[in-house]
Motif scaffolding. Structure first.
Motif, mmCIF file in Angstrom:
data_model
loop_
_atom_site.group_PDB
_atom_site.id
_atom_site.type_symbol
_atom_site.label_atom_id
_atom_site.label_comp_id
_atom_site.label_asym_id
_atom_site.label_seq_id
_atom_site.Cartn_x
_atom_site.Cartn_y
_atom_site.Cartn_z
ATOM 1 N N ASP A 189 0.840 -1.203 0.000
ATOM 2 C CA ASP A 189 0.000 0.000 0.000
ATOM 3 C C ASP A 189 0.872 1.250 0.000
ATOM 4 O O ASP A 189 2.110 1.167 -0.082
ATOM 5 C CB ASP A 189 -0.966 -0.001 1.189
ATOM 6 N N LEU A 195 -0.082 -5.723 1.060
ATOM 7 C CA LEU A 195 -1.526 -5.869 0.978
ATOM 8 C C LEU A 195 -1.928 -7.304 1.281
ATOM 9 O O LEU A 195 -1.216 -8.249 0.942
ATOM 10 C CB LEU A 195 -2.022 -5.506 -0.426
ATOM 11 N N GLU A 199 -7.388 -8.011 -0.332
ATOM 12 C CA GLU A 199 -7.325 -6.615 -0.767
ATOM 13 C C GLU A 199 -6.722 -6.521 -2.166
ATOM 14 O O GLU A 199 -7.201 -5.759 -3.016
ATOM 15 C CB GLU A 199 -6.483 -5.797 0.225
#
Length: 257
Positions: A189, A195, A199
């Motif tokens: 991220d 992540l 996600e």
């Protein structure tokens, strides 16, 4: 404001010196193409029909010209004989995009020469067939954005590398197992934190996309299975034709664009 030029007129106006327009009729032109390689060697003479069908510009061999098979997915020739020059290559054609279309056609014709001589389509010009091509293009964009494009190419072209090694961890639903674990593609991220797999799935995980590409590729060949093989390519999924080229050791670098 002037109306936009018809696509075929834009194509005709942008014709390079290696392509001679020999016939013009409404939304169709005939073209004699003799592409030039970087070495100065010439391609074979291709006699083509180029037409706008109301949605896209399509090129194919003219009736009676038989350098190419009528259908061969491995040579990117669709059922009916139209050429696959790339994703959406024939759509949105105007004065700005027409020269790009000709560049794609030239590359396509030079690759056809190589395919005829060796039974192999050059790897650098390869793209997955059917809907798998759209998935591959999306996967390439995402993989490049996270620094994994090379790994994706290895998975697609030779079934090797870290992305290929992770495909057995994808469920039949298309998602990586253990959604609460860090994603195996290494995506992070904005704060540099890995992540979670669930996600990454929402953003398009290159591992999951490669899994989906392979599924679509299998569906494509299953649908094409009833079509006759043109017998011009090695290792074609429509038929095992390796014996047709027993004395050749084709190189993927034989085309000199």
């Amino acid at each position: 404001m002037a109306s936009p030029r018809p696509p075929i007129e834009s194509i005709m106006r942008a014709a390079p010196d290696w392509a001679e327009v020999t016939f013009i009729h409404v939304n169709e032109i005939n073209v004699d193409a003799l592409a030039v390689r970087a070495s100065g060697n010439l391609s074979r003479l291709y006699r083509l029909a180029v037409a706008f069908d109301g949605r896209e510009v399509l090129a194919r061999e003219r009736v009676g010209a038989k350098l190419l098979p009528d259908f061969c997915p491995e040579r990117h020739i669709n059922a009916g004989g139209s050429f696959c020059l790339g994703l959406n290559a024939g759509t949105g054609i105007g004065d700005v995009t027409a020269p790009v279309w000709w560049v794609k056609l030239k590359s396509f014709l030079l690759c056809q020469d190589t395919a005829s001589e060796t039974g192999v389509w050059p790897d650098y010009a390869q793209m997955s067939h059917g809907d798998a091509g759209e998935i591959e293009a999306k996967a390439e964009q995402i993989a490049e954005s996270i620094g994994r494009l090379g790994d994706l190419h290895r998975a697609v072209r030779s079934d090797e590398g870290p992305i290929a090694a992770c495909l057995d961890k994808v469920r039949t639903t298309g998602q990586l197992r253990n959604g609460r674990s860090a994603c195996l593609c290494g995506r992070k991220d904005g704060n540099g934190r890995s992540l979670l797999r669930r996600e990454c799935h929402k953003l398009g995980c290159p591992i999951e996309l490669e899994f989906a590409r392979r599924q679509e590729t299998r569906r494509f060949w299953e649908a094409a299975r009833g079509q006759p093989c043109c017998r011009s390519m090695k290792n074609c999924p429509l038929a095992d034709r390796a014996a047709l080229f027993p004395d050749k050791r084709p190189s993927l670098n034989t085309v000199d664009l």
